[in-house]
Design a protein around this motif. Structure first.
Motif, PDB file in Angstrom:
ATOM      1  N   GLY A  88      13.845  -2.842  -0.665  1.00  0.00           N
ATOM      2  CA  GLY A  88      14.924  -2.610  -1.345  1.00  0.00           C
ATOM      3  C   GLY A  88      15.143  -3.023  -2.460  1.00  0.00           C
ATOM      4  O   GLY A  88      16.862  -2.820  -3.778  1.00  0.00           O
ATOM      5  N   THR A  89      14.153  -3.866  -3.467  1.00  0.00           N
ATOM      6  CA  THR A  89      14.653  -4.493  -4.106  1.00  0.00           C
ATOM      7  C   THR A  89      13.680  -3.722  -5.948  1.00  0.00           C
ATOM      8  O   THR A  89      12.232  -3.266  -5.407  1.00  0.00           O
ATOM      9  N   LEU A  90      14.428  -2.644  -6.712  1.00  0.00           N
ATOM     10  CA  LEU A  90      13.454  -2.117  -7.854  1.00  0.00           C
ATOM     11  C   LEU A  90      12.069  -3.182  -8.464  1.00  0.00           C
ATOM     12  O   LEU A  90      13.301  -3.899  -8.999  1.00  0.00           O
ATOM     13  N   ILE A  91      11.353  -2.830  -8.743  1.00  0.00           N
ATOM     14  CA  ILE A  91      10.168  -3.637  -9.396  1.00  0.00           C
ATOM     15  C   ILE A  91       9.705  -3.059 -10.394  1.00  0.00           C
ATOM     16  O   ILE A  91       8.828  -4.039 -10.755  1.00  0.00           O
ATOM     17  N   ALA A  92       9.342  -1.980 -10.571  1.00  0.00           N
ATOM     18  CA  ALA A  92       8.587  -1.228 -11.106  1.00  0.00           C
ATOM     19  C   ALA A  92       8.725   0.131 -11.509  1.00  0.00           C
ATOM     20  O   ALA A  92       9.488   1.109  -9.829  1.00  0.00           O
ATOM     21  N   TYR A  93       8.524   1.306 -12.240  1.00  0.00           N
ATOM     22  CA  TYR A  93       8.273   2.993 -12.154  1.00  0.00           C
ATOM     23  C   TYR A  93       6.846   3.161 -11.768  1.00  0.00           C
ATOM     24  O   TYR A  93       5.980   2.516 -12.462  1.00  0.00           O
ATOM     25  N   ALA A  94       6.557   4.679 -10.480  1.00  0.00           N
ATOM     26  CA  ALA A  94       5.232   4.551 -11.431  1.00  0.00           C
ATOM     27  C   ALA A  94       5.085   6.049 -10.735  1.00  0.00           C
ATOM     28  O   ALA A  94       6.163   6.813 -10.699  1.00  0.00           O
ATOM     29  N   GLU A  95       3.710   6.818 -10.895  1.00  0.00           N
ATOM     30  CA  GLU A  95       3.258   8.115 -10.610  1.00  0.00           C
ATOM     31  C   GLU A  95       2.487   8.045  -9.106  1.00  0.00           C
ATOM     32  O   GLU A  95       1.714   7.184  -8.638  1.00  0.00           O
ATOM     33  N   VAL A  96       2.491   8.825  -8.359  1.00  0.00           N
ATOM     34  CA  VAL A  96       1.925   9.124  -7.488  1.00  0.00           C
ATOM     35  C   VAL A  96       0.094   9.698  -7.963  1.00  0.00           C
ATOM     36  O   VAL A  96       0.146  10.674  -8.434  1.00  0.00           O
ATOM     37  N   VAL A  97      -0.461   9.273  -6.951  1.00  0.00           N
ATOM     38  CA  VAL A  97      -2.108  10.013  -7.272  1.00  0.00           C
ATOM     39  C   VAL A  97      -2.739   9.240  -6.392  1.00  0.00           C
ATOM     40  O   VAL A  97      -2.559   8.973  -4.794  1.00  0.00           O
ATOM     41  N   VAL A  98      -3.396  10.339  -5.925  1.00  0.00           N
ATOM     42  CA  VAL A  98      -4.879  10.801  -4.566  1.00  0.00           C
ATOM     43  C   VAL A  98      -5.800   9.838  -4.538  1.00  0.00           C
ATOM     44  O   VAL A  98      -6.494   9.484  -6.108  1.00  0.00           O
ATOM     45  N   VAL A  99      -6.154   8.115  -3.621  1.00  0.00           N
ATOM     46  CA  VAL A  99      -7.327   7.685  -3.670  1.00  0.00           C
ATOM     47  C   VAL A  99      -8.200   7.730  -2.648  1.00  0.00           C
ATOM     48  O   VAL A  99      -7.917   7.638  -1.399  1.00  0.00           O
ATOM     49  N   ASP A 100      -8.738   8.424  -2.375  1.00  0.00           N
ATOM     50  CA  ASP A 100     -10.249   9.259  -1.244  1.00  0.00           C
ATOM     51  C   ASP A 100      -9.198   9.945  -0.397  1.00  0.00           C
ATOM     52  O   ASP A 100      -9.060   9.183   0.655  1.00  0.00           O
ATOM     53  N   ASP A 101      -8.842  10.719  -0.851  1.00  0.00           N
ATOM     54  CA  ASP A 101      -7.927  11.426   0.802  1.00  0.00           C
ATOM     55  C   ASP A 101      -6.726  11.412   1.025  1.00  0.00           C
ATOM     56  O   ASP A 101      -5.804  11.416   2.225  1.00  0.00           O
ATOM     57  N   ARG A 102      -6.017   9.789  -0.341  1.00  0.00           N
ATOM     58  CA  ARG A 102      -5.147   8.996   1.147  1.00  0.00           C
ATOM     59  C   ARG A 102      -3.772   9.218  -0.219  1.00  0.00           C
ATOM     60  O   ARG A 102      -4.700   8.809  -1.818  1.00  0.00           O
ATOM     61  N   TYR A 103      -2.635   9.289  -0.050  1.00  0.00           N
ATOM     62  CA  TYR A 103      -1.399   8.941  -1.439  1.00  0.00           C
ATOM     63  C   TYR A 103      -1.893   7.611  -1.991  1.00  0.00           C
ATOM     64  O   TYR A 103      -2.307   6.506  -1.094  1.00  0.00           O
ATOM     65  N   GLY A 104      -1.238   6.964  -3.347  1.00  0.00           N
ATOM     66  CA  GLY A 104      -1.041   5.960  -3.696  1.00  0.00           C
ATOM     67  C   GLY A 104      -0.661   5.551  -4.778  1.00  0.00           C
ATOM     68  O   GLY A 104      -0.111   7.150  -5.375  1.00  0.00           O
ATOM     69  N   ILE A 105      -0.169   4.905  -5.713  1.00  0.00           N
ATOM     70  CA  ILE A 105       0.807   5.530  -7.212  1.00  0.00           C
ATOM     71  C   ILE A 105      -0.108   4.130  -8.650  1.00  0.00           C
ATOM     72  O   ILE A 105      -0.998   2.762  -7.957  1.00  0.00           O
ATOM     73  N   ARG A 106       0.260   4.931  -8.932  1.00  0.00           N
ATOM     74  CA  ARG A 106      -0.217   3.793 -10.301  1.00  0.00           C
ATOM     75  C   ARG A 106       0.988   3.763 -11.351  1.00  0.00           C
ATOM     76  O   ARG A 106       1.985   4.735 -11.723  1.00  0.00           O
TER      77      ARG A 106
END
Length: 121
Positions: A88-106
């Motif tokens: 629940g604590t904000l630690i970062a900001y990211a964008e969504v990426v797709v890695v091998d047909d799965r979601y990930g974040i950068r």
């Protein structure tokens, strides 16, 4: 204990602390001005990392009218980075990426660690 034995014991403690990168009095790492606590004891504790796409406030009446196919507009613009939270604590900001047909974040930006600690307190 004689003074000589006490001095030898203090030197042994100082040597052991220097070997483990800890100061004997505080247990903090020896990193110059960046004196941070030794986190070795907590590194294996599991936490929940979540990604917040956005949020909105709706009434209970609107909530009860939601069904399959309903669209709920969020308060965040589509171009805004997503919030990365740990327990629940904000630690970062990211964008969504797709890695091998799965979601990930950068990760785009990481909140300074002192802010994490302040938000947890």
């Amino acid at each position: 204990m004689s003074e000589e034995e006490q001095n030898t014991n203090n030197e042994d403690v100082a040597t052991e602390a220097a070997d483990s990168n800890e100061t004997p009095a505080t247990g903090e790492g020896a990193g110059g001005d960046d004196q941070s606590p030794d986190l070795g004891l907590i590194l294996d504790i599991p936490v929940t990392l979540s990604l917040e796409l956005g949020s909105t406030k709706i009434s209970i009446g609107e909530l009860l009218r939601l069904n399959k196919g309903s669209i709920v507009e969020l308060e965040k613009d589509a171009s805004d980075p997503l919030d990365v939270k740990v327990n629940g604590t904000l630690i970062a900001y990211a964008e969504v990426v797709v890695v091998d047909d799965r979601y990930g974040i950068r990760l785009l930006d990481v909140v300074h660690k002192s802010e994490w600690i302040k938000n947890v307190s």
